[in-house]
Design an enzyme around this catalytic site. Structure first.
Site, PDB file in Angstrom:
ATOM      1  N   ARG A 176       6.572  -6.146  -9.519  1.00  0.00           N
ATOM      2  CA  ARG A 176       7.776  -6.740 -10.098  1.00  0.00           C
ATOM      3  C   ARG A 176       7.574  -8.250 -10.241  1.00  0.00           C
ATOM      4  O   ARG A 176       7.063  -8.903  -9.318  1.00  0.00           O
ATOM      5  CB  ARG A 176       8.991  -6.489  -9.210  1.00  0.00           C
ATOM      6  CG  ARG A 176       9.546  -5.072  -9.287  1.00  0.00           C
ATOM      7  CD  ARG A 176      10.216  -4.798 -10.643  1.00  0.00           C
ATOM      8  NE  ARG A 176      10.787  -3.471 -10.756  1.00  0.00           N
ATOM      9  CZ  ARG A 176      10.136  -2.376 -11.182  1.00  0.00           C
ATOM     10  NH1 ARG A 176       8.867  -2.445 -11.538  1.00  0.00           N
ATOM     11  NH2 ARG A 176      10.760  -1.224 -11.270  1.00  0.00           N
ATOM     12  N   GLU A 234      12.174 -10.422 -18.198  1.00  0.00           N
ATOM     13  CA  GLU A 234      11.562  -9.553 -19.219  1.00  0.00           C
ATOM     14  C   GLU A 234      12.583  -9.218 -20.292  1.00  0.00           C
ATOM     15  O   GLU A 234      13.746  -8.984 -19.957  1.00  0.00           O
ATOM     16  CB  GLU A 234      11.060  -8.259 -18.556  1.00  0.00           C
ATOM     17  CG  GLU A 234       9.959  -8.537 -17.537  1.00  0.00           C
ATOM     18  CD  GLU A 234       9.442  -7.280 -16.835  1.00  0.00           C
ATOM     19  OE1 GLU A 234       9.895  -6.172 -17.172  1.00  0.00           O
ATOM     20  OE2 GLU A 234       8.594  -7.418 -15.965  1.00  0.00           O
ATOM     21  N   HIS A 283       4.993  -4.743 -19.451  1.00  0.00           N
ATOM     22  CA  HIS A 283       5.488  -3.812 -18.425  1.00  0.00           C
ATOM     23  C   HIS A 283       5.249  -2.346 -18.840  1.00  0.00           C
ATOM     24  O   HIS A 283       6.200  -1.587 -19.037  1.00  0.00           O
ATOM     25  CB  HIS A 283       6.982  -4.065 -18.149  1.00  0.00           C
ATOM     26  CG  HIS A 283       7.411  -3.576 -16.797  1.00  0.00           C
ATOM     27  ND1 HIS A 283       8.418  -4.153 -16.073  1.00  0.00           N
ATOM     28  CD2 HIS A 283       6.972  -2.545 -16.028  1.00  0.00           C
ATOM     29  CE1 HIS A 283       8.584  -3.506 -14.926  1.00  0.00           C
ATOM     30  NE2 HIS A 283       7.720  -2.529 -14.878  1.00  0.00           N
ATOM     31  N   ILE A 317       0.936   4.069  -5.190  1.00  0.00           N
ATOM     32  CA  ILE A 317       0.168   3.451  -6.285  1.00  0.00           C
ATOM     33  C   ILE A 317      -0.943   2.585  -5.690  1.00  0.00           C
ATOM     34  O   ILE A 317      -2.084   2.620  -6.157  1.00  0.00           O
ATOM     35  CB  ILE A 317       1.083   2.643  -7.231  1.00  0.00           C
ATOM     36  CG1 ILE A 317       2.136   3.564  -7.859  1.00  0.00           C
ATOM     37  CG2 ILE A 317       0.265   1.951  -8.320  1.00  0.00           C
ATOM     38  CD1 ILE A 317       3.248   2.858  -8.621  1.00  0.00           C
ATOM     39  N   MET A 351       0.845  -1.207   0.000  1.00  0.00           N
ATOM     40  CA  MET A 351       0.000   0.000   0.000  1.00  0.00           C
ATOM     41  C   MET A 351       0.873   1.247   0.000  1.00  0.00           C
ATOM     42  O   MET A 351       0.865   2.052   0.919  1.00  0.00           O
ATOM     43  CB  MET A 351      -0.914  -0.046   1.228  1.00  0.00           C
ATOM     44  CG  MET A 351      -2.047   0.951   1.201  1.00  0.00           C
ATOM     45  SD  MET A 351      -3.105   0.798  -0.253  1.00  0.00           S
ATOM     46  CE  MET A 351      -4.711   0.457   0.465  1.00  0.00           C
ATOM     47  N   GLY A 352       1.639   1.413  -1.082  1.00  0.00           N
ATOM     48  CA  GLY A 352       2.369   2.660  -1.286  1.00  0.00           C
ATOM     49  C   GLY A 352       1.430   3.635  -1.988  1.00  0.00           C
ATOM     50  O   GLY A 352       0.199   3.476  -1.952  1.00  0.00           O
TER      51      GLY A 352
END
Ligand code: GLV
Length: 329
Positions: A238, A267, A286, A158, A155-156
């Site tokens: 990530r 990736e 991404h 974003i 819960m940052g």
């Protein structure tokens, strides 16, 4: 002598223009091909500043290649591609691009959730393939989003912005984070729960946690087994936070209903990866922060940070807070 800035991917001319007067700017001229390691090493040897992307590995070799390197500005909010310990030791400022990408990344995360729940990619391909022959009651029926339970892991900023979007959909919001966020609980009615409780109760499990040694492979087979069989897993953080083999097995065993993935362990993911064979997986390359407006803002922030450090001041969005301006050549 003018300071030397090396940029590891092609950026638009208008973004670079303001730099040309005061700095020598060199750039890897390709947008989609990463700069080869040998070239990056050679450039790091000469550079006062590097503008990097998340696909560049900025390790001890790069950070110790030259004596003049003062700042690495990473075109991303995440910085797991940079060895911070070595940067600190070398007195190199590391900067990222938080805030400017928050809304855009939250939009994409919610879009991925919606696309997966409502089978939007599958449905669009169905129409284009000429398979639509008649309206039918359960044609491509997906799952409701409104009034369901979303579980946000990480819960940052974003995460909070995804929660805001979820509130607009009348969702019940659970979250798990290293620290509790009472203001978000109050403002959005989000409820803090343990990771175990979140994965058991959520209909949509949204992973936004940064990659650290503690979060690597946090989503194991056991974790997927504890989810509802109707659960949809979304990863816009990530890739290595997830054990991808475990995710694949959980999807094939129908232990969960679907996955929306913007990030992968490796990736770019190879087109023959087993996850990409599953119709209930929506995969994106991404692109969380990839709107024109936001990417330009991110580039400008990187440039601003570089200029500030080269003028021996503290940059706006410093990652290694213990960094202090030091006099290098
Ligand atoms: C993208 O993943 C970012 O860290 O900005």
């Amino acid at each position: 002598m003018k300071p030397y800035i090396y940029i590891t991917r092609k950026l638009p001319d208008e973004v670079l223009m303001p730099l040309q007067k005061h700095y020598v700017v060199n750039m890897w001229e390709q947008e989609e091909v990463p700069v080869p390691r040998e070239i990056l090493l050679g450039e790091a040897e000469k550079a006062d500043a590097l503008l990097t992307v998340l696909a560049d590995t900025i390790d001890e070799g790069i950070l110790t290649a030259g004596k003049n390197l003062k700042v690495v500005a990473n075109l991303a909010v995440g910085f797991d591609n940079i060895d911070l310990k070595v940067a600190n030791r070398q007195g190199i400022a590391v900067c990222n691009t938080p805030d400017v990408l928050t809304d855009t990344t939250a939009d994409l995360t919610f879009a991925l959730l919606m696309a997966t729940a409502r089978r939007i990619v599958e449905a669009a391909e169905f129409v284009k393939a000429g398979k639509w022959e008649s309206w039918s009651p359960l044609l491509l029926a997906g799952q409701d989003i409104h009034h369901k339970t979303i579980g946000i892991v990480g819960m940052g900023k974003i995460g909070e912005t995804v929660a805001k979007r979820a509130k607009g959909f009348d969702m019940n919001i659970l979250y798990h984070n290293r620290s509790r966020k009472p203001e978000i609980e109050q403002k959005l009615g989000a409820m803090y729960v343990s990771f175990a409780e979140l994965v058991e109760k959520a209909d949509f499990i949204v992973c936004l946690t940064p990659l650290t040694p503690d979060t690597k492979h946090m989503f194991t087979r056991d974790v997927f087994k504890k989810m509802k069989s109707s659960a949809i897993f979304i990863n816009a953080g990530r890739g290595p936070v997830v054990d991808e083999e475990a995710l694949y097995e959980a999807l094939v065993a129908e232990e969960i209903a679907g996955a929306g993935l913007d990030v992968f362990a490796k990736e770019p993911i190879s087109a023959d990866h087993p996850l990409l064979k599953l119709t209930n997986v929506v995969a994106l390359p991404h692109i969380g922060s990839s709107s024109m407006e936001t990417r330009v803002e991110m580039m400008r922030l990187c440039i601003d940070n570089i200029e500030v450090v080269l003028n021996r001041k503290e940059p706006k969005t410093l990652v290694n807070k213990e960094w202090k301006p030091v006099i290098k050549a």
